[in-house]
Design a protein around this motif. Structure first.
Motif, PDB file in Angstrom:
ATOM      1  N   ARG A 162       4.767   2.845  -5.489  1.00  0.00           N
ATOM      2  CA  ARG A 162       5.600   2.511  -4.330  1.00  0.00           C
ATOM      3  C   ARG A 162       6.089   3.774  -3.635  1.00  0.00           C
ATOM      4  NH1 ARG A 162       9.755  -1.527  -5.907  1.00  0.00           N
ATOM      5  NH2 ARG A 162       8.102  -3.005  -5.371  1.00  0.00           N
ATOM      6  N   ALA A 163       6.549   4.730  -4.430  1.00  0.00           N
ATOM      7  CA  ALA A 163       7.031   5.983  -3.855  1.00  0.00           C
ATOM      8  C   ALA A 163       5.896   6.712  -3.136  1.00  0.00           C
ATOM      9  CB  ALA A 163       7.625   6.866  -4.947  1.00  0.00           C
ATOM     10  N   LEU A 164       4.732   6.695  -3.751  1.00  0.00           N
ATOM     11  CA  LEU A 164       3.583   7.376  -3.150  1.00  0.00           C
ATOM     12  C   LEU A 164       3.157   6.709  -1.858  1.00  0.00           C
ATOM     13  CD1 LEU A 164       1.534   8.075  -6.385  1.00  0.00           C
ATOM     14  CD2 LEU A 164       2.334   9.809  -4.773  1.00  0.00           C
ATOM     15  N   THR A 165       3.207   5.381  -1.832  1.00  0.00           N
ATOM     16  CA  THR A 165       2.835   4.659  -0.632  1.00  0.00           C
ATOM     17  C   THR A 165       3.753   5.029   0.529  1.00  0.00           C
ATOM     18  OG1 THR A 165       2.056   2.825  -1.989  1.00  0.00           O
ATOM     19  CG2 THR A 165       2.427   2.374   0.333  1.00  0.00           C
ATOM     20  N   ALA A 166       5.030   5.157   0.212  1.00  0.00           N
ATOM     21  CA  ALA A 166       5.983   5.562   1.244  1.00  0.00           C
ATOM     22  C   ALA A 166       5.645   6.946   1.773  1.00  0.00           C
ATOM     23  CB  ALA A 166       7.405   5.551   0.674  1.00  0.00           C
ATOM     24  N   LEU A 167       5.293   7.859   0.872  1.00  0.00           N
ATOM     25  CA  LEU A 167       4.906   9.205   1.288  1.00  0.00           C
ATOM     26  C   LEU A 167       3.637   9.163   2.131  1.00  0.00           C
ATOM     27  CD1 LEU A 167       5.515  11.169  -2.034  1.00  0.00           C
ATOM     28  CD2 LEU A 167       6.862  11.321   0.068  1.00  0.00           C
ATOM     29  N   SER A 168       2.720   8.326   1.707  1.00  0.00           N
ATOM     30  CA  SER A 168       1.449   8.211   2.419  1.00  0.00           C
ATOM     31  C   SER A 168       1.671   7.739   3.848  1.00  0.00           C
ATOM     32  CB  SER A 168       0.533   7.230   1.674  1.00  0.00           C
ATOM     33  OG  SER A 168      -0.622   6.976   2.430  1.00  0.00           O
ATOM     34  N   GLU A 169       2.585   6.791   4.006  1.00  0.00           N
ATOM     35  CA  GLU A 169       2.858   6.282   5.348  1.00  0.00           C
ATOM     36  C   GLU A 169       3.498   7.349   6.226  1.00  0.00           C
ATOM     37  OE1 GLU A 169       5.180   2.860   4.528  1.00  0.00           O
ATOM     38  OE2 GLU A 169       3.438   1.611   4.019  1.00  0.00           O
ATOM     39  N   ARG A 170       4.147   8.293   5.583  1.00  0.00           N
ATOM     40  CA  ARG A 170       4.727   9.395   6.344  1.00  0.00           C
ATOM     41  C   ARG A 170       3.746  10.568   6.428  1.00  0.00           C
ATOM     42  NH1 ARG A 170       9.588  10.326   2.796  1.00  0.00           N
ATOM     43  NH2 ARG A 170       9.195  12.441   3.536  1.00  0.00           N
ATOM     44  N   SER A 171       2.507  10.299   6.013  1.00  0.00           N
ATOM     45  CA  SER A 171       1.436  11.302   6.102  1.00  0.00           C
ATOM     46  C   SER A 171       1.741  12.588   5.342  1.00  0.00           C
ATOM     47  CB  SER A 171       1.137  11.646   7.569  1.00  0.00           C
ATOM     48  OG  SER A 171       0.712  10.487   8.246  1.00  0.00           O
TER      49      SER A 171
END
Lengths: 255, 255
Positions: B29-38
DNA sequence: CCATCTTTGTGCACGCGTTCACAAAGACAT
DNA sequence: ATGTCTTTGTGAACGCGTGCACAAAGATGG
């Protein structure tokens, strides 16, 4: 703020182990069922089976509470119900607020399991002005503006957060600032709180993902067993969209 | 019959520790959030903070998956998202049925966290004939009679039980007989399932009771601290019959 | 190419939780 | 009262999870 006593130094010298505390509600539920059937006494073996745990574990758990059993007989059901209830703090009244009255919040408000223990839904709070005044589970929804006043007036120390993830931290901060010291969080976010505040998290998505992991593992073993010179079982379903754990889908490799 | 002990033979084979598996969705979940922020890369320290865990624990967790990091730099966000997703089995499609479309079932059906991962609500099932055909979250509710057919037609291996406690075991038995091997149980009951079937339990009432325990403990310590100049060693234990938090019914003593 | 700096990956030690196995304790029959 | 039988309560061993601390590995700059 207060001295460090969040979850780290949980097992104090005279304290009950955290793992035991987590099982007490389980025992209590099983005992309540026995009580309703007017069963006078129960052995550790029987009660353990009803609660779905090992009997040795149950006895050790109870040993932390005291010597409430009678050797050769078992435990007095009513007495044990009372002792566990007292230990868990269920003999007193716990006013609770639920913040975020969406589908989940409404479900929680309607959930009977709260009232049956010492919990009382003191208020429902939502940020949507259109919800204000609308009754859910017989309780009128109040607007977020009233949050601090509600907490204070009712002496609420336990809050339930059922808001979207984006609003959770903000709601949490307001709850804590208003005096709430225990939070049950249903929003899929990591909440940060000061020392002395307890947070428990319930995450539906995470539970499903853990199940998926084991399911995949089972499918993998099954496939391995099949490849081991065994005919694939009829129930062996599972869209084999990709290969085994060593799937060759490359995705993005790091430079 | 294996009661709750469906996790014993876990963590074997090439196994990832159960505790680690339980945290992988958190990292994801944390990584997905980072991914969305590129965000391209992240260090164990940063990611651990975002997931709410210790950085050493995170590194050790990842070490079970393989050496996916780059020393001196950190982890490639996209790559790690893929690796964890694959490990959890989220790269494939998981059709899920929800049984019991009451308040909670409806909330689950509407919950967006499912679809965002690999989970797809294949069907909603309820015992009430009046519910049949009624759409919830855009999916028409089907009657329990169809349960076996639905499971079979859709290749469902994960079932969610959101029925009243009294119906849970029966529903569980039918799900298992129809081929479901993983169950997420919201009903306040201990389900007994055959070996090879995983059950995870989410119990709202239990979580609240655990919070109440800690809340009571905090209140007790607070009171003890306030009366710090008085009797030296009485506050450590629960007040049995004094002016404690309860001070009510003495209950029955065992014979 | 070498030095330095950052961050990973992990060996190790420690503490909690679980389980076994049995002595102590009480009930019950004789 | 005494012996037998049942069940509790717990000492001890074991295994898992956690956190520390550091060496290895790679990036970066000169």
């Amino acid at each position: 703020m207060a001295t460090g006593r969040t979850h780290r130094p949980a097992t104090r010298s005279r304290g009950i182990p955290e793992a035991t505390v987590a099982r007490l509600p389980l025992y209590l539920r099983a005992l309540t069922a026995l009580s309703e059937r007017s069963v006078p006494t129960v052995s550790s073996e029987e009660l353990a089976a009803a609660a779905g745990v090992n009997s040795a574990k149950l006895r050790k758990d109870f040993s932390y509470l005291g010597s409430y059993g009678t050797r050769g007989v078992g435990y007095d059901v009513e007495y044990l119900v009372y002792q566990i209830s007292r230990e868990l703090g269920l003999t007193q009244d716990w006013p609770v607020v639920i913040v975020g009255i969406g589908n989940l919040g409404a479900a929680l408000a309607n959930y009977g399991g709260f009232a049956s223990r010492g919990f009382r839904v003191a208020a429902l709070i939502d940020a949507d002005p259109a919800m204000a005044g609308k009754p859910v589970a017989g309780i009128p929804v109040q607007h977020t503006d009233e949050l601090e006043k509600i907490i204070d007036d009712n002496g609420v120390s336990i809050g339930v957060i059922a808001t979207p993830a984006g609003a959770a931290q903000q709601v949490c901060d307001r709850l804590v600032a208003a005096g709430v010291t225990s939070i049950l969080n249903f929003a899929p976010t990591v909440l940060s709180v000061p020392d002395g505040v307890d947070v428990r998290k319930v995450d539906l998505s995470i539970e499903l993902q853990i199940l998926a992991f084991h399911e995949q593992r089972k499918a993998g073993e099954e496939a391995a067993a099949a490849a081991d010179g065994e005919v694939p079982h009829t129930a062996a379903r599972k869209q084999p969209a990709d290969k085994g754990p060593d799937g060759d889908v490359p995705a993005v490799m790091p430079a």
